[in-house]
Design a protein around this motif. Sequence first.
Motif, mmCIF file in Angstrom:
data_model
loop_
_atom_site.group_PDB
_atom_site.id
_atom_site.type_symbol
_atom_site.label_atom_id
_atom_site.label_comp_id
_atom_site.label_asym_id
_atom_site.label_seq_id
_atom_site.Cartn_x
_atom_site.Cartn_y
_atom_site.Cartn_z
ATOM 1 N N THR A 114 3.558 7.193 3.065
ATOM 2 C CA THR A 114 3.572 5.977 3.886
ATOM 3 C C THR A 114 3.494 4.765 2.976
ATOM 4 O OG1 THR A 114 2.409 7.112 5.682
ATOM 5 C CG2 THR A 114 2.472 4.707 5.763
ATOM 6 N N LEU A 115 4.441 3.861 3.117
ATOM 7 C CA LEU A 115 4.446 2.628 2.339
ATOM 8 C C LEU A 115 4.354 1.443 3.287
ATOM 9 C CD1 LEU A 115 6.257 1.834 -0.880
ATOM 10 C CD2 LEU A 115 6.569 0.220 0.999
ATOM 11 N N ASP A 116 3.273 0.691 3.174
ATOM 12 C CA ASP A 116 3.067 -0.516 3.974
ATOM 13 C C ASP A 116 3.291 -1.732 3.093
ATOM 14 O OD1 ASP A 116 2.191 0.337 6.657
ATOM 15 O OD2 ASP A 116 0.538 1.264 5.581
ATOM 16 N N TYR A 117 4.112 -2.649 3.579
ATOM 17 C CA TYR A 117 4.436 -3.842 2.803
ATOM 18 C C TYR A 117 4.544 -5.023 3.748
ATOM 19 C CZ TYR A 117 7.044 -6.768 -0.567
ATOM 20 O OH TYR A 117 7.460 -7.769 -1.422
ATOM 21 N N ASN A 118 3.772 -6.061 3.492
ATOM 22 C CA ASN A 118 3.913 -7.245 4.333
ATOM 23 C C ASN A 118 3.902 -8.512 3.498
ATOM 24 O OD1 ASN A 118 1.151 -8.328 4.116
ATOM 25 N ND2 ASN A 118 0.534 -6.560 5.360
ATOM 26 N N ALA A 174 11.011 -2.336 0.672
ATOM 27 C CA ALA A 174 10.080 -1.297 1.105
ATOM 28 C C ALA A 174 10.753 0.074 1.106
ATOM 29 C CB ALA A 174 9.537 -1.626 2.493
ATOM 30 N N ALA A 175 11.996 0.137 1.585
ATOM 31 C CA ALA A 175 12.731 1.400 1.626
ATOM 32 C C ALA A 175 12.994 1.929 0.213
ATOM 33 C CB ALA A 175 14.046 1.225 2.381
ATOM 34 N N ASP A 176 13.370 1.037 -0.695
ATOM 35 C CA ASP A 176 13.618 1.450 -2.081
ATOM 36 C C ASP A 176 12.335 1.976 -2.726
ATOM 37 O OD1 ASP A 176 16.276 0.769 -1.904
ATOM 38 O OD2 ASP A 176 16.036 -1.197 -2.858
ATOM 39 N N ALA A 177 11.227 1.296 -2.463
ATOM 40 C CA ALA A 177 9.954 1.716 -3.035
ATOM 41 C C ALA A 177 9.516 3.066 -2.470
ATOM 42 C CB ALA A 177 8.882 0.658 -2.757
ATOM 43 N N ALA A 178 9.740 3.278 -1.168
ATOM 44 C CA ALA A 178 9.383 4.565 -0.565
ATOM 45 C C ALA A 178 10.202 5.680 -1.181
ATOM 46 C CB ALA A 178 9.611 4.497 0.951
ATOM 47 N N SER A 226 0.838 -1.196 0.000
ATOM 48 C CA SER A 226 0.000 0.000 0.000
ATOM 49 C C SER A 226 0.873 1.246 0.000
ATOM 50 C CB SER A 226 -0.909 0.020 1.238
ATOM 51 O OG SER A 226 -1.569 1.275 1.364
ATOM 52 N N VAL A 227 0.480 2.226 -0.797
ATOM 53 C CA VAL A 227 1.143 3.536 -0.808
ATOM 54 C C VAL A 227 0.092 4.593 -0.517
ATOM 55 C CG1 VAL A 227 2.354 5.251 -2.200
ATOM 56 C CG2 VAL A 227 2.899 2.838 -2.466
ATOM 57 N N SER A 228 0.368 5.454 0.440
ATOM 58 C CA SER A 228 -0.551 6.557 0.725
ATOM 59 C C SER A 228 0.222 7.872 0.768
ATOM 60 C CB SER A 228 -1.297 6.334 2.040
ATOM 61 O OG SER A 228 -0.413 6.382 3.142
ATOM 62 N N LEU A 229 -0.415 8.930 0.290
ATOM 63 C CA LEU A 229 0.192 10.258 0.202
ATOM 64 C C LEU A 229 -0.708 11.274 0.896
ATOM 65 C CD1 LEU A 229 0.897 10.094 -3.642
ATOM 66 C CD2 LEU A 229 2.488 9.445 -1.830
ATOM 67 N N ALA A 270 10.355 10.467 -4.788
ATOM 68 C CA ALA A 270 10.844 11.107 -6.007
ATOM 69 C C ALA A 270 9.687 11.489 -6.926
ATOM 70 C CB ALA A 270 11.812 10.181 -6.732
ATOM 71 N N LYS A 271 8.629 10.667 -6.960
ATOM 72 C CA LYS A 271 7.465 10.980 -7.784
ATOM 73 C C LYS A 271 6.739 12.216 -7.256
ATOM 74 C CE LYS A 271 7.502 7.775 -10.959
ATOM 75 N NZ LYS A 271 6.557 6.648 -10.940
#
Length: 272
Positions: free
Chosen positions: A204-208, A227-231, A124-127, A236-237
């Motif tokens: 916020t990036l949630d990954y499980n 998860a850190a790389d994706a965040a 999940s990604v939330s902004l 950057a976006k």
Amino acid sequence: MQRAHRASRPVQRVVRALTGAAVLPVVLVAAGCSSDAEPKADAKQSAGSGGSSAKPSPSVAPAAYEELPEACDALGKKTLGKLVPKGLKTEKAGRTDDAGTRASCTWNSLDDNGVKGSQYRWLSVSLLRFDSSQVRGTGEEQAKEQYEALIADAKKTADAKKVTDKPVEGVGDEATLVTYDLKKKEGLFKQQTVVALVENVVVTLDYNGAGLAGEDAPSVKTLGERAADAAEEAVAKVAAANGDDASGSSASPSASASPSASASASASAARS
């Protein structure tokens, strides 16, 4: 890249401070026709009789970022292929009443290995973006409060075991990774939550992940790194959506020269 971004931060904050100061009304006290020898009592009375001596309303510096990217576009297909390899078609945007201030997107993946079990992943990604307000303060101050609150909430998740948290270098202005185990009826889930702050936006990036039906649990180290790389990519976006490129320069070179222009911050697009 990231270092350059951070090195430019003090200058950008000064620019925003000057920007905020530039919009303060200039109070001009009209000079009377009488001579400089006018009695002090009369001068005080003259100053108090008009509205020109009233103090101007305080001004709050504008927030750095005015836009949010589409949450479902915050991560590229290559990244999604690593985090949710079987879930590219499960993309689902969250409901929002204001896409300019809040947005979210989720994905899930089930890699079924038959009698050997299966690997499950959820992402999940939330902004969240905050505007400056004379009542609530600057967008950056509000975002900082939300950043700290989200970290605290993640650490207090009900039934969470082995809760840890640590800073994540090179992501936004600051970022924190919270990890914990969560036992469910389907299996043991390894949760990774990265909360990142970049100017007036919180990502916020949630990954499980979990090994189901006898499959081994996934590596916490691998999940955390991904998860850190994706965040970092999502941060950057956010910067790109507001005209910042990977080098940390703004798309509008005249922004700092104009008193009415909002100061813009930069975020690194790749970890050095």
